[in-house]
Write a protein that holds these residues in place. Sequence first.
Motif, short mmCIF file in Angstrom:
data_model
loop_
_atom_site.label_atom_id
_atom_site.label_comp_id
_atom_site.label_asym_id
_atom_site.label_seq_id
_atom_site.Cartn_x
_atom_site.Cartn_y
_atom_site.Cartn_z
N ALA A 145 7.09 13.42 6.52
CA ALA A 145 6.70 12.71 5.29
C ALA A 145 5.41 11.92 5.51
O ALA A 145 4.56 11.83 4.63
CB ALA A 145 7.83 11.78 4.85
N GLN A 201 7.07 15.72 0.78
CA GLN A 201 7.55 14.45 0.25
C GLN A 201 6.77 14.04 -1.01
O GLN A 201 5.55 14.12 -1.03
CB GLN A 201 7.40 13.37 1.33
CG GLN A 201 7.80 11.99 0.89
CD GLN A 201 9.27 11.89 0.55
OE1 GLN A 201 10.13 12.31 1.30
NE2 GLN A 201 9.56 11.34 -0.62
N LEU A 211 -5.42 2.15 3.28
CA LEU A 211 -4.13 2.39 2.62
C LEU A 211 -3.03 1.58 3.29
O LEU A 211 -3.05 1.37 4.51
CB LEU A 211 -3.78 3.88 2.69
CG LEU A 211 -4.76 4.79 1.94
CD1 LEU A 211 -4.63 6.23 2.40
CD2 LEU A 211 -4.50 4.71 0.44
N HIS A 212 -2.07 1.15 2.49
CA HIS A 212 -0.91 0.42 3.01
C HIS A 212 0.20 1.40 3.38
O HIS A 212 0.26 2.50 2.83
CB HIS A 212 -0.36 -0.53 1.95
CG HIS A 212 -1.24 -1.69 1.68
ND1 HIS A 212 -2.37 -1.59 0.90
CD2 HIS A 212 -1.18 -2.98 2.08
CE1 HIS A 212 -2.96 -2.77 0.84
NE2 HIS A 212 -2.25 -3.63 1.53
N GLU A 235 12.41 5.37 -4.64
CA GLU A 235 12.69 4.01 -4.19
C GLU A 235 12.92 3.09 -5.39
O GLU A 235 12.42 3.34 -6.48
CB GLU A 235 11.51 3.47 -3.37
CG GLU A 235 11.41 4.05 -1.99
CD GLU A 235 12.61 3.71 -1.12
OE1 GLU A 235 12.91 2.52 -0.95
OE2 GLU A 235 13.24 4.65 -0.62
N ASP A 275 10.73 9.72 9.68
CA ASP A 275 10.42 10.91 8.89
C ASP A 275 8.96 11.32 9.12
O ASP A 275 8.10 11.15 8.26
CB ASP A 275 10.69 10.64 7.40
CG ASP A 275 10.81 11.93 6.61
OD1 ASP A 275 10.50 13.00 7.17
OD2 ASP A 275 11.20 11.87 5.44
N PHE A 279 5.41 11.16 -3.62
CA PHE A 279 5.02 9.75 -3.64
C PHE A 279 4.57 9.35 -5.04
O PHE A 279 4.09 10.19 -5.79
CB PHE A 279 3.85 9.50 -2.67
CG PHE A 279 4.16 9.80 -1.24
CD1 PHE A 279 4.87 8.89 -0.46
CD2 PHE A 279 3.75 10.99 -0.66
CE1 PHE A 279 5.15 9.18 0.86
CE2 PHE A 279 4.03 11.28 0.67
CZ PHE A 279 4.74 10.38 1.43
N THR A 311 1.31 2.76 -2.62
CA THR A 311 2.03 4.03 -2.65
C THR A 311 3.50 3.77 -2.35
O THR A 311 3.83 2.99 -1.44
CB THR A 311 1.43 5.00 -1.62
OG1 THR A 311 0.08 5.28 -2.01
CG2 THR A 311 2.21 6.30 -1.58
N TYR A 312 4.37 4.39 -3.13
CA TYR A 312 5.82 4.28 -2.93
C TYR A 312 6.37 5.67 -2.65
O TYR A 312 5.93 6.65 -3.25
CB TYR A 312 6.50 3.74 -4.20
CG TYR A 312 6.16 2.30 -4.49
CD1 TYR A 312 4.97 1.97 -5.13
CD2 TYR A 312 7.02 1.28 -4.12
CE1 TYR A 312 4.64 0.65 -5.38
CE2 TYR A 312 6.70 -0.04 -4.37
CZ TYR A 312 5.51 -0.36 -5.00
OH TYR A 312 5.18 -1.66 -5.24
N LYS A 313 7.34 5.73 -1.77
CA LYS A 313 8.10 6.96 -1.61
C LYS A 313 8.88 7.14 -2.91
O LYS A 313 9.56 6.20 -3.35
CB LYS A 313 9.05 6.81 -0.43
CG LYS A 313 9.84 8.05 -0.11
CD LYS A 313 10.78 7.77 1.07
CE LYS A 313 11.72 8.94 1.27
NZ LYS A 313 12.76 8.61 2.23
N PRO A 339 3.50 3.07 2.86
CA PRO A 339 4.21 3.19 1.59
C PRO A 339 5.58 2.53 1.65
O PRO A 339 6.24 2.55 2.69
CB PRO A 339 4.33 4.70 1.38
CG PRO A 339 4.07 5.31 2.68
CD PRO A 339 3.34 4.35 3.54
N VAL A 340 5.95 1.94 0.54
CA VAL A 340 7.26 1.31 0.44
C VAL A 340 8.33 2.39 0.55
O VAL A 340 8.26 3.41 -0.13
CB VAL A 340 7.39 0.58 -0.91
CG1 VAL A 340 8.77 -0.06 -1.04
CG2 VAL A 340 6.28 -0.46 -1.04
N GLY A 341 9.31 2.18 1.43
CA GLY A 341 10.47 3.07 1.48
C GLY A 341 10.37 4.21 2.48
O GLY A 341 11.32 4.97 2.63
N LEU A 342 9.22 4.35 3.15
CA LEU A 342 9.08 5.47 4.08
C LEU A 342 9.46 5.02 5.49
O LEU A 342 8.80 4.17 6.09
CB LEU A 342 7.65 5.99 4.05
CG LEU A 342 7.41 7.37 4.66
CD1 LEU A 342 8.30 8.40 3.99
CD2 LEU A 342 5.96 7.77 4.51
N ASP A 402 2.71 14.35 5.29
CA ASP A 402 2.47 14.66 3.87
C ASP A 402 1.65 13.56 3.21
O ASP A 402 0.79 13.82 2.36
CB ASP A 402 3.81 14.81 3.12
CG ASP A 402 4.55 16.07 3.51
OD1 ASP A 402 3.92 17.01 4.02
OD2 ASP A 402 5.79 16.12 3.32
N LEU A 403 1.95 12.31 3.61
CA LEU A 403 1.22 11.18 3.05
C LEU A 403 -0.27 11.27 3.42
O LEU A 403 -1.14 11.12 2.57
CB LEU A 403 1.82 9.87 3.59
CG LEU A 403 1.16 8.59 3.10
CD1 LEU A 403 1.56 8.30 1.67
CD2 LEU A 403 1.52 7.42 3.99
#
Lengths: 334, 189
Positions: free
Chosen positions: A200, B36, A187-188, B60, A197, B38, B55-57, A190-193, A203-204
């Motif tokens: 979060a 959160q 997994l990459h 965004e 945090d 996603f 995966t994006y938060k 996540p954009v924006g995290l 949670d991911l």
Amino acid sequence: MPGTSADWQPTASRGALKLRATLLARIREYFSVQDVLEVDTPVLSRAAATDSAINSFTTTYHGPGAGAGNDSAPGLYLHTSPEFPMKRLLAAGSGSIYQVCKVFRDGECGASHNPEFTLLEWYRTGFDHFDLMDDVEQLLRTILEGITPVASVDHWTYRELFLELTGMDPLTAAVPDMQVVLREHGLHDPVGLGPDDRDAWLDLLMTHVIEPGLGQGLVFIRDYPASQAALARMRPGQPAVAARFEVYLDRIELANGYHELADAKEQQQRFEQDNARRDAQATGTVEIDQRLLAAMQSGLPDCAGVALGVDRLLMYANRSASIDEVIAFPLSRA
Amino acid sequence: MASYNTNEFRGGLKIMIDGDPCSIIENELVKPGKGQAFNRVKIRNLKTGRVIERTYKSGESVEAADVMDTDLQFLYSDGEFWHFMDPDTYEQHAADATAVGDAVKWLKEQDTCEVTLWNGTPLVVTPPNFVILTVTDTDPGVRGDTSGGGGKPATLETGAVVRVPLFIEIGEALKIDTRTGEYVARARD
């Protein structure tokens, strides 16, 4: 797409609607036998859930019964769960209670989310979260009998489960440790995290690595990190963990329960921390429920409570991959 | 620069990822009750055709890809580029071998193809679902055998080789399904 030819029709089959009626009747029968009182609390409230990951719908009341001055047209929140007024009933001496109601959460729509959904919430006085987990299992076994029986039951602590599936200790790991686990699972980031945090990122991992690794059947996860205590009391230990549990059924999150926090002062601090976080992430602060705090001040009996998503339970019972298959008119057709 | 919020994600939406234009295949909201949210998306990279997951938060913003699907007429190939024209504006676009890809064996002059343009440059060429092509080479036809059983290879004017019934002769025009690469019928005049 309003006005297209077939969208007046329900998305749920007649069989799914019938299953809903059957399960609701069995839920009521279960609690009637157990002598748990059915209650009904308001959907509209002047205060809201402070949880920074939950967003309430808002509306305004106009007319007689409103207050004066600034309160002449009060803003009201649609409840995201009936927790606060149910705890006020408990503090007033109701004894064990349950409620089946529609709740509303802004921003949640997808294969297993609808912004308006049916919640079963109940509280047992004199129970801790271990007793309540047994109660959840008994309820599910009773109401699913002859429909889609529960094959197996597993119990994990949050920490043991992460250690088993990732080798990482979720109570002590830093964000870079979590990123290593993510990469091991292809997994990459996540954009924006952001790197701050931590919850979060947990949670991911929970949603992208742990949940897919759970077994079939009923799985209870308990003893959540202190930072995810929500409204649960703390259990002493090294480190201390929250007396909170989650219930998964065939890898789908079904219910969330607590041995309820009874300390009004600590509750107020958590509300204020939540609001500070909301402020920081620009989701906007909400009104804190002063009446709940007053009720807790007067004394919340020792109790455990849990909220269970009835639509998710129906998805399981109906073997549906999408929540739309068990709701007559989801958001797209509301 | 145009952008999309994750709340606008849906199948077919074109966004930029790591500098490449991509198309969303599937978008899934992943959200614990108390945690959160996603957006977990399955995406096709339009340059390479590869399918990846990201995966994006939730909440965004993501840069939009200036990608559009247009119907263009195929004019000719000069060996290096395949030239297409917009029938309304007469604007011409040159597609390279990567963009044309497997479509090359179905491209016949004057046929209309769906061409995906990125910043005005062809990215993907999709041939029409059905094309009419003439047989340039095949074994002699077996007269009287219209059973359709068996079959033989036939080379078409574009160089494509398809399996055809035994009765087909050189010079006949055939209707071919480009999605399966299969013979459908003799073309009626």
